[in-house]
Design an enzyme around this catalytic site. Structure first.
Site, mmCIF file in Angstrom:
data_model
loop_
_atom_site.group_PDB
_atom_site.id
_atom_site.type_symbol
_atom_site.label_atom_id
_atom_site.label_comp_id
_atom_site.label_asym_id
_atom_site.label_seq_id
_atom_site.Cartn_x
_atom_site.Cartn_y
_atom_site.Cartn_z
ATOM 1 N N GLY A 1 41.549 45.112 48.918
ATOM 2 C CA GLY A 1 40.415 45.433 48.061
ATOM 3 C C GLY A 1 39.277 46.036 48.845
ATOM 4 N N GLY B 1 36.162 46.902 47.646
ATOM 5 C CA GLY B 1 34.874 46.819 46.961
ATOM 6 C C GLY B 1 33.808 46.321 47.921
ATOM 7 N N VAL C 1 48.394 46.302 45.191
ATOM 8 C CA VAL C 1 48.925 44.959 45.434
ATOM 9 C C VAL C 1 49.603 44.450 44.170
ATOM 10 C CG1 VAL C 1 48.335 42.571 45.973
ATOM 11 C CG2 VAL C 1 47.179 44.440 47.173
ATOM 12 N N GLU D 1 22.644 46.930 30.437
ATOM 13 C CA GLU D 1 22.385 48.097 31.282
ATOM 14 C C GLU D 1 22.981 49.360 30.668
ATOM 15 O OE1 GLU D 1 21.343 46.722 35.660
ATOM 16 O OE2 GLU D 1 23.517 46.897 35.369
ATOM 17 N N ASP E 1 34.879 38.728 43.538
ATOM 18 C CA ASP E 1 35.146 38.333 42.156
ATOM 19 C C ASP E 1 36.335 37.399 41.986
ATOM 20 O OD1 ASP E 1 33.158 40.071 40.611
ATOM 21 O OD2 ASP E 1 34.155 41.553 41.860
ATOM 22 N N GLN F 1 25.722 41.214 45.434
ATOM 23 C CA GLN F 1 24.919 40.551 46.461
ATOM 24 C C GLN F 1 25.655 39.362 47.066
ATOM 25 O OE1 GLN F 1 20.710 38.050 46.611
ATOM 26 N NE2 GLN F 1 21.050 39.511 44.967
#
Length: 391
Positions: A8, A10, A76, A164, A290, A308
């Site tokens: 991953g 990210g 994966v 948003e 996550d 964050q």
């Protein structure tokens, strides 16, 4: 030499790679991701609204990782914890001594019929780009037919992504009205949700709601969507039908489905981790971002998954691998949030942030500036000045 595998690319995965590349331990580091690029997932709602080109939030992975790291583009399929291997679609099984699992998130549909087939998802570059095209196609059909049914947008959910997105949509309305020949008030934007911005206090959530209402958004709160179709949704206890040409499913996220497929003890594809971000069952695996569930020692609740906290988790996990290899004690995860900011378009936001040791609540343009600063800071944390300047 220990083989370290990161899956991953990210926020969590790239941060882990950056720290691993600087380690004084003798490590052979491999990064796997299904695409050749990293993208800023916190900006996907802007891609979906068509207010920013996908390329503006995409960064070629091999340009931003250390040359010490081998990159494999593949997907994966499953993690084989008992055998210390990960099965990839095209490369088969790849072994590791230590695994950093940062596979990221997927939309959570809560098994709502039609949510995954007829709802517009916002979870990666591909589906967010398709969303933007779907919006433009509907507006173009209105320009051709003048049928008002094409001037209807609906969002499901009252959390960050939905709000948003609404802020960005109302920002785009004047541009669309001019381009496709309608009055701004003709475009109907509706949000159906059980609640609204629960992570902010009542004063700030009211500010955000009133701002969006003034911009034309209609809210139906206190209701769940029961079914999504290609032309609307059924919602509420009496199962009312609400038509819409474009339906954004933004009702929540879960961790990667690879977690469930790999047999972990999980909830919504998130796995509870130890203080050092490792697993009880597999101490050589670190789950970050996550796919991890980290308990807040103060509240006893699991921390929400954000970019964050993902960066903090990655840094802590790498530090603890180094401690383990050096025979040192665990450094427990210690997280202090810098705050939360929710955009209401490019020039407005609500912010609950920590400044000079104080908790500060800010609404309006200054909050939007803070949001942009956080965005730039995250880019710098991942890959230095180059990525920050491009973003």
């Amino acid at each position: 030499m220990k083989k370290v595998l990161v899956i991953g690319a990210g926020f969590a995965g790239l941060r882990a790679c950056k720290r691993l590349a600087k380690s004084k331990q003798d490590l052979e580091i491999t990064l796997v991701d299904r695409t050749p690029y990293h993208y800023d997932s916190t900006q996907l709602y802007r891609v979906a609204a068509g207010s920013i080109a996908p390329e503006k939030i995409m960064f070629r992975i091999e340009d931003i990782i250390s040359p010490k790291i081998k990159f494999i583009q593949d997907e994966v399929q499953v993690i084989n914890g008992d055998h210390n291997t990960v099965t990839l679609t095209n490369h088969g099984d790849i072994s590791y001594d230590y695994l950093f699992n940062a596979l990221g998130f997927e939309p959570e549909t809560f098994n709502t019929p039609g949510a995954d087939t007829d709802g517009l998802q916002i979870s990666n570059i591909e589906n967010s780009s398709r969303d933007a095209k779907a919006l433009q196609d509907s507006l173009a059909k209105y320009a051709q037919t003048k049928d008002p049914k094409y001037l209807s947008i609906l969002t499901v959910g009252g959390g960050f992504t939905s709000i948003e997105l609404l802020g960005e949509l109302v920002h785009m309305v004047p541009t669309w009205a001019k381009k496709y020949g309608f009055q701004p008030n003709d475009l109907k934007i509706t949000c159906v949700a059980p609640a609204f911005l629960g992570m902010f206090n009542e004063k700030q959530s009211t500010y955000a709601k009133r701002y969006l209402e003034k911009k034309g958004v209609n809210f139906i709160l206190g209701s769940n969507v029961n079914k999504v179709t290609d032309d609307g949704v059924y919602y509420g206890q009496d199962n009312q039908f609400l038509p819409a040409a474009n339906i954004f499913w933004t009702a929540g996220v879960k961790g990667s489905d690879v977690i469930a497929a790999s047999g972990y003890d999980q909830h919504r594809n998130r796995v509870v981790v130890n203080d050092d971000m490792s697993l009880q069952a597999y101490p050589n695996q670190y789950l970050i971002g996550d796919v991890s569930a980290v308990k807040d020692p103060t509240s006893g609740q699991m921390y929400p998954t954000t970019a964050q906290i993902s960066i903090y988790e990655a840094s802590n996990a790498v530090a603890n691998l180094e401690n383990k290899l050096a025979g040192k004690s665990v450094a427990p995860f210690n997280y202090h949030s810098l705050g939360t900011v929710c955009s209401l378009g490019p020039h407005n936001a609500v912010a609950d942030v920590s400044m000079l040791g104080l908790n500060v609540k800010i609404n309006g343009f200054i909050a939007a500036v803070i949001k942009n600063i956080i965005f730039k800071r995250s880019s710098y944390e991942l890959s230095g000045l180059k990525m920050m300047l491009q973003s």
